[in-house]
Design an enzyme around this catalytic site. Structure first.
Site, PDB file in Angstrom:
ATOM      1  N   GLU A   1       0.827  -1.377  -0.196  1.00 56.21           N
ATOM      2  CA  GLU A   1       0.034   0.091  -0.087  1.00 56.21           C
ATOM      3  C   GLU A   1       0.903   1.230  -0.046  1.00 56.21           C
ATOM      4  OE1 GLU A   1      -3.486   0.049  -0.472  1.00 56.21           O
ATOM      5  OE2 GLU A   1      -2.842  -2.159  -0.855  1.00 56.21           O
TER       6      GLU A   1
ATOM      7  N   ARG B   1      20.547   6.181 -21.133  1.00 55.85           N
ATOM      8  CA  ARG B   1      20.737   6.556 -22.475  1.00 55.85           C
ATOM      9  C   ARG B   1      21.061   7.888 -22.861  1.00 55.85           C
ATOM     10  NH1 ARG B   1      16.563   8.314 -25.474  1.00 55.85           N
ATOM     11  NH2 ARG B   1      16.904   7.135 -27.360  1.00 55.85           N
TER      12      ARG B   1
END
Ligand code: ADE
Length: 262
Positions: free
Chosen positions: A127, A165
């Site tokens: 949760e 990247r």
């Protein structure tokens, strides 16, 4: 090599510490492709940590029932605060908590994170995390989209991929600058050999060798694709006078289709 604010020198551009209950989930995705290349080249240093290592009970318990009642479990504050404080101090890293309640991850945010010297990624589970841990740690809360996953591990992998990247030396020079979103537009179509496939031909302009014509064609196709698929991006995209002329031509050619998928 970048200098950390504390003056300490690091041999990598970006150190990323990931804090999770499921460290084994990361072995596959980080073992190949661009992430591995960046790690081997010493561009980034990725370390995955088991949150249970900071549990202070014999059974390494890190979660408990929700106060006030309700289904599921909540991650306890003590191990999270201890782990994050230890990792942030080590790497002078920026603390990020992956949660559906966070700010949306987009290309601009990925670019900003790629400028940091260190990131500590906290993966939520169940949760969520006890709110007091978040009050104390004040992490940057990031979501990868308006849907709920079973934990922050997959979002952390997405974030690592999007950020790594962009680090210098990972992609070919200039490659990231042409990405969808980097220009504020979607990228247009790409082709490779053969010239004809099942009767479909590569657009003639791409074979012409005329770089100015090719650049203009690509820009037109990017504008066309953005207009058809994500017209709302055009409101904030930086557009030149020539772009606007092309866009008028695109709009005259076809009305906005809106989202093509339900
Ligand atoms: N954890 C669960 N769902 C998530 C989402 N959409 N983004 C980030 N973290 C999450």
């Amino acid at each position: 090599m970048r200098r950390r604010t504390g003056g300490e020198r690091e041999d990598v551009d970006l150190r990323i510490d990931i804090l999770t209950l499921f460290p084994e989930m990361f072995s596959g995705p980080f073992a190949g492709g661009m992430i591995r290349k960046a790690t081997e080249a010493g561009i980034c240093d990725l370390r995955v940590h088991d949150l249970r290592d900071w549990a202070h009970t014999a059974h390494r318990v890190v979660d408990d029932e929700v106060f006030g009642g309700g289904p599921g479990m909540v991650l306890k504050p003590e191990p999270i605060v201890a782990a994050c404080e230890a990792l942030v101090a080590k790497g002078t890293g920026r603390l990020v908590y992956l949660t559906p309640q966070g700010v949306p991850l987009d290309q601009t945010l990925a670019g900003r994170l790629a400028l940091e010297c260190g990131l500590v990624l906290l993966c939520g589970r169940y949760e969520g995390v006890d709110e007091r841990a978040l009050q104390i740690l004040r992490p940057l809360e990031i979501s990868i989209g308006d849907y709920v996953l079973t934990g922050g591990e997959l979002p952390a992998m997405v974030l690592v991929d999007a950020v790594v990247r962009l680090l210098p030396g990972v992609l070919a020079a200039g490659a990231a600058a042409e990405d969808s979103f980097a220009t504020g537009l979607l990228e247009g179509p790409q082709y490779t050999r053969p010239r004809v496939f099942r009767g479909l031909e590569v657009p003639e302009v791409l074979l012409s060798g005329d770089h100015a014509r090719i650049a203009a064609w690509r820009r037109y196709e990017a504008l066309r694709r953005t207009w058809r698929r994500r017209p709302e991006l055009l409101r904030s995209a930086p557009l030149s006078a020539e772009d606007r002329r092309m866009l008028r031509a695109v709009m005259a050619e076809e009305p906005p289709a809106g989202r093509t998928q339900p």
